[in-house]
Write a protein that holds these residues in place. Structure first.
Motif, PDB file in Angstrom:
ATOM      1  N   UNK A 120      13.931  81.410 -22.236  1.00 18.09           N
ATOM      2  CA  UNK A 120      12.525  81.527 -21.855  1.00 18.09           C
ATOM      3  C   UNK A 120      12.223  80.719 -20.605  1.00 18.09           C
ATOM      4  N   UNK A 123      13.516  82.487 -17.572  1.00 21.90           N
ATOM      5  CA  UNK A 123      12.650  83.591 -17.159  1.00 21.90           C
ATOM      6  C   UNK A 123      11.337  83.078 -16.580  1.00 21.90           C
ATOM      7  N   UNK A 124      10.875  81.931 -17.054  1.00 23.11           N
ATOM      8  CA  UNK A 124       9.559  81.439 -16.636  1.00 23.11           C
ATOM      9  C   UNK A 124       9.544  81.037 -15.167  1.00 23.11           C
ATOM     10  N   UNK A 129      15.679  85.913 -14.044  1.00 22.01           N
ATOM     11  CA  UNK A 129      15.173  86.600 -15.232  1.00 22.01           C
ATOM     12  C   UNK A 129      16.325  86.806 -16.200  1.00 22.01           C
ATOM     13  N   UNK A 130      16.141  86.411 -17.450  1.00 19.50           N
ATOM     14  CA  UNK A 130      17.158  86.650 -18.458  1.00 19.50           C
ATOM     15  C   UNK A 130      17.089  88.102 -18.910  1.00 19.50           C
TER      16      UNK A 130
ATOM     17  N   UNK B  46       2.656  84.646 -12.998  1.00 16.66           N
ATOM     18  CA  UNK B  46       2.906  83.393 -13.709  1.00 16.66           C
ATOM     19  C   UNK B  46       2.344  82.190 -12.965  1.00 16.66           C
ATOM     20  N   UNK B  71      -4.684  75.102 -25.213  1.00  9.19           N
ATOM     21  CA  UNK B  71      -3.954  75.940 -26.177  1.00  9.19           C
ATOM     22  C   UNK B  71      -3.515  77.244 -25.519  1.00  9.19           C
ATOM     23  N   UNK B  72      -4.409  77.847 -24.697  1.00  8.90           N
ATOM     24  CA  UNK B  72      -4.052  79.093 -24.020  1.00  8.90           C
ATOM     25  C   UNK B  72      -2.871  78.860 -23.087  1.00  8.90           C
ATOM     26  N   UNK B  75       0.362  78.628 -25.119  1.00 13.50           N
ATOM     27  CA  UNK B  75       0.845  79.932 -25.564  1.00 13.50           C
ATOM     28  C   UNK B  75       1.294  80.789 -24.391  1.00 13.50           C
ATOM     29  N   UNK B  76       0.690  80.554 -23.218  1.00 12.09           N
ATOM     30  CA  UNK B  76       1.120  81.298 -22.033  1.00 12.09           C
ATOM     31  C   UNK B  76       2.551  80.942 -21.655  1.00 12.09           C
ATOM     32  N   UNK B  77       2.952  79.676 -21.908  1.00 13.46           N
ATOM     33  CA  UNK B  77       4.337  79.272 -21.652  1.00 13.46           C
ATOM     34  C   UNK B  77       5.315  80.118 -22.461  1.00 13.46           C
ATOM     35  N   UNK B  78       4.880  80.572 -23.656  1.00 14.30           N
ATOM     36  CA  UNK B  78       5.766  81.405 -24.470  1.00 14.30           C
ATOM     37  C   UNK B  78       5.623  82.889 -24.164  1.00 14.30           C
ATOM     38  N   UNK B  79       4.376  83.352 -23.963  1.00 10.01           N
ATOM     39  CA  UNK B  79       4.165  84.797 -23.898  1.00 10.01           C
ATOM     40  C   UNK B  79       4.531  85.392 -22.537  1.00 10.01           C
ATOM     41  N   UNK B  81       7.070  84.619 -20.271  1.00  9.87           N
ATOM     42  CA  UNK B  81       8.476  84.999 -20.143  1.00  9.87           C
ATOM     43  C   UNK B  81       8.860  86.122 -21.089  1.00  9.87           C
ATOM     44  N   UNK B  82       8.234  86.167 -22.285  1.00 13.24           N
ATOM     45  CA  UNK B  82       8.566  87.235 -23.223  1.00 13.24           C
ATOM     46  C   UNK B  82       8.233  88.592 -22.631  1.00 13.24           C
ATOM     47  N   UNK B  83       7.045  88.676 -21.990  1.00 19.54           N
ATOM     48  CA  UNK B  83       6.641  89.942 -21.397  1.00 19.54           C
ATOM     49  C   UNK B  83       7.586  90.381 -20.295  1.00 19.54           C
ATOM     50  N   UNK B  84       7.912  89.451 -19.372  1.00 21.67           N
ATOM     51  CA  UNK B  84       8.782  89.893 -18.272  1.00 21.67           C
ATOM     52  C   UNK B  84      10.196  90.154 -18.779  1.00 21.67           C
ATOM     53  N   UNK B  85      10.603  89.449 -19.845  1.00 21.64           N
ATOM     54  CA  UNK B  85      11.920  89.742 -20.416  1.00 21.64           C
ATOM     55  C   UNK B  85      11.966  91.147 -21.010  1.00 21.64           C
TER      56      UNK B  85
ATOM     57  N   UNK C  34       2.669  94.437 -16.584  1.00 22.23           N
ATOM     58  CA  UNK C  34       2.951  93.050 -16.973  1.00 22.23           C
ATOM     59  C   UNK C  34       2.105  92.076 -16.153  1.00 22.23           C
ATOM     60  N   UNK C  61      -7.425  83.925 -25.828  1.00 25.66           N
ATOM     61  CA  UNK C  61      -6.326  83.416 -26.659  1.00 25.66           C
ATOM     62  C   UNK C  61      -5.639  84.541 -27.419  1.00 25.66           C
ATOM     63  N   UNK C  64      -3.745  86.683 -25.086  1.00 30.18           N
ATOM     64  CA  UNK C  64      -2.532  85.993 -24.658  1.00 30.18           C
ATOM     65  C   UNK C  64      -1.417  86.192 -25.673  1.00 30.18           C
ATOM     66  N   UNK C  68       1.717  90.964 -25.188  1.00 29.47           N
ATOM     67  CA  UNK C  68       2.997  91.587 -24.879  1.00 29.47           C
ATOM     68  C   UNK C  68       3.402  92.614 -25.921  1.00 29.47           C
ATOM     69  N   UNK C  71       3.152  96.293 -24.356  1.00 32.50           N
ATOM     70  CA  UNK C  71       4.229  96.964 -23.632  1.00 32.50           C
ATOM     71  C   UNK C  71       5.571  96.849 -24.321  1.00 32.50           C
TER      72      UNK C  71
END
Lengths: 170, 126, 86
Positions: A120, A123-124, A129-130, B46, B71-72, B75-79, B81-85, C34, C61, C64, C68, C71
């Motif tokens: 992660x 990718x961040x 990008x992984x 990002x 908090x947002x 959670x943005x730190x997690x969501x 990279x998940x989206x672009x992955x 994205x 929130x 967020x 994802x 998509x």
């Protein structure tokens, strides 16, 4: 057999605790009914799903309980890496200098959670990008590739992130 | 006084967001293949968004709003990279091969030209 | 300042939509989608801070966390379709 039972009780309690923390975060109220409902709900869901949430083969507490001080340090460093690689990427957009390539390398991290966090964070940061994570084998699309040697590419992409994650999660 | 300092810091964060956002949008139209567009677009998707979060956190008027922004951001730190992955993995599974940049070709052409020049020079010397 | 940034995020969203409509392949459209989701998230946060109401921030929130999933579903469906065709 007894160790296994103790381990599953610990996993169950950790799952319930994490679920209850998320419940408190989202409801943000300390009324009696709300808190009681949260406790009952998180215990019920933890009883159903603790085996999925924390797999049995993760046989060490430090595999998924972070060390808080190092975690905060890692998050601050991650923000620094974000801006650093963003500036490099911005220069690349302006000048058009790039050499994208897909590289493969391995990671030394042992727990699933730490590997996920490494993928992660890779990718961040813009520029890497992984594409795939298979056990300890990462496939990464790297925008500024200057080497085709797997180990050198791995060191360049992971940078200092791996050592910092290793301090947080093992 | 503190309010003025906060506004100045927020202005810095917002202007960096504008710079990174415009760069990301330019990269979205500049590069020809999905991987490179994703790399350049993550500048806008990002870095600019994160800078906007920092600026909004500095301008937040009360604690409830500030806590929600923190908090947002977590959670943005997690969501993000998940989206672009997910997008990158879809592209990888669809069998798109990463683009070879024209810059490398011009670079090698320049190198070839330079080597030709040097060979001419060498030829001249001989 | 917050108003200017709201207009800027709207501009970013419009440019992303242009890419979304133009994009020659499906992957390009997904890339634009994205980035669009991140920009909309930033817009919601700015709007919430400007109005001083935390309602927008609650919406942001939830957007967020579950953004994802949208998509993910699109990518999954298109992948299945592609393997059916191929």
């Amino acid at each position: 057999m007894r160790a296994r039972r103790e381990w599953s009780i610990i996993r169950f309690l950790l799952t319930a605790l994490a679920l209850f923390a998320v419940w408190l975060l989202f409801t943000a109220s300390f009324e009696l009914f709300s808190v009681a409902f949260g406790i009952v709900g998180s215990l019920l869901i933890a009883a159903l799903t603790y085996d999925v949430f924390l797999a049995q083969h993760e046989a060490n507490l430090r595999f998924f309980v972070p060390r808080p001080l190092y975690l905060i340090k890692f998050l601050l460093l991650l923000m620094f890496f974000l801006y650093q690689s963003s500036i490099v990427m911005l220069g690349s957009v302006i000048t058009g200098n790039a050499s994208p390539r897909i590289v493969h390398f391995r990671t030394r991290l042992r727990s699933d959670l730490a590997r996920m966090v490494l993928a992660n964070s890779i990718t961040f940061t813009p520029g890497t990008i992984t594409l795939d994570l298979n056990d300890d084998h990462l496939t990464v699309h790297w925008f500024f590739c200057n080497t085709s040697h797997a180990k050198a590419a791995g060191e360049a992409v992971k940078g200092r992130m791996e050592t910092h994650i290793k301090r947080v999660w093992l | 006084m503190i309010w003025i300092i906060r506004e100045i810091l927020a202005l810095i964060a917002f202007s960096s967001a504008v710079v990174f956002g415009l760069g990301g949008l330019a990269g979205l139209f500049r590069f020809p293949d999905p991987y490179s567009r994703l790399q350049a677009g993550s500048l806008c998707g990002t870095t600019a968004v994160f800078s906007i979060f920092i600026g909004a956190l500095l301008l937040a008027s009360d604690t409830a709003v500030a806590a929600r922004i923190v908090i947002i951001a977590i959670f943005f730190l997690m969501s993000a990279p998940t989206g672009s992955h997910i997008v990158a993995r879809f592209t990888w599974n669809a069998g798109v091969y990463p683009w070879k940049p024209p810059k490398v070709r011009t670079g090698s052409a320049r190198r070839r030209k330079k080597s030709r020049d040097s060979s001419e020079k060498r030829g001249g010397a001989e | 300042m917050l108003d200017v940034m709201q207009w800027f995020t709207l501009f970013c969203a419009v440019v992303c939509i242009v890419r979304l409509v133009l994009g020659p392949t499906t992957a390009d459209r997904l890339v634009a989608l994205n980035i669009l989701s991140g920009v909309v998230l930033a817009f919601l946060v700015l709007r919430g801070v400007r109005q001083g109401r935390s309602l927008y921030l609650d919406v942001a929130l939830v957007y967020d966390i579950f953004g994802f999933l949208g998509f993910l579903a699109i990518a999954r469906i298109l992948k299945d379709k592609m393997t059916d065709d191929g």
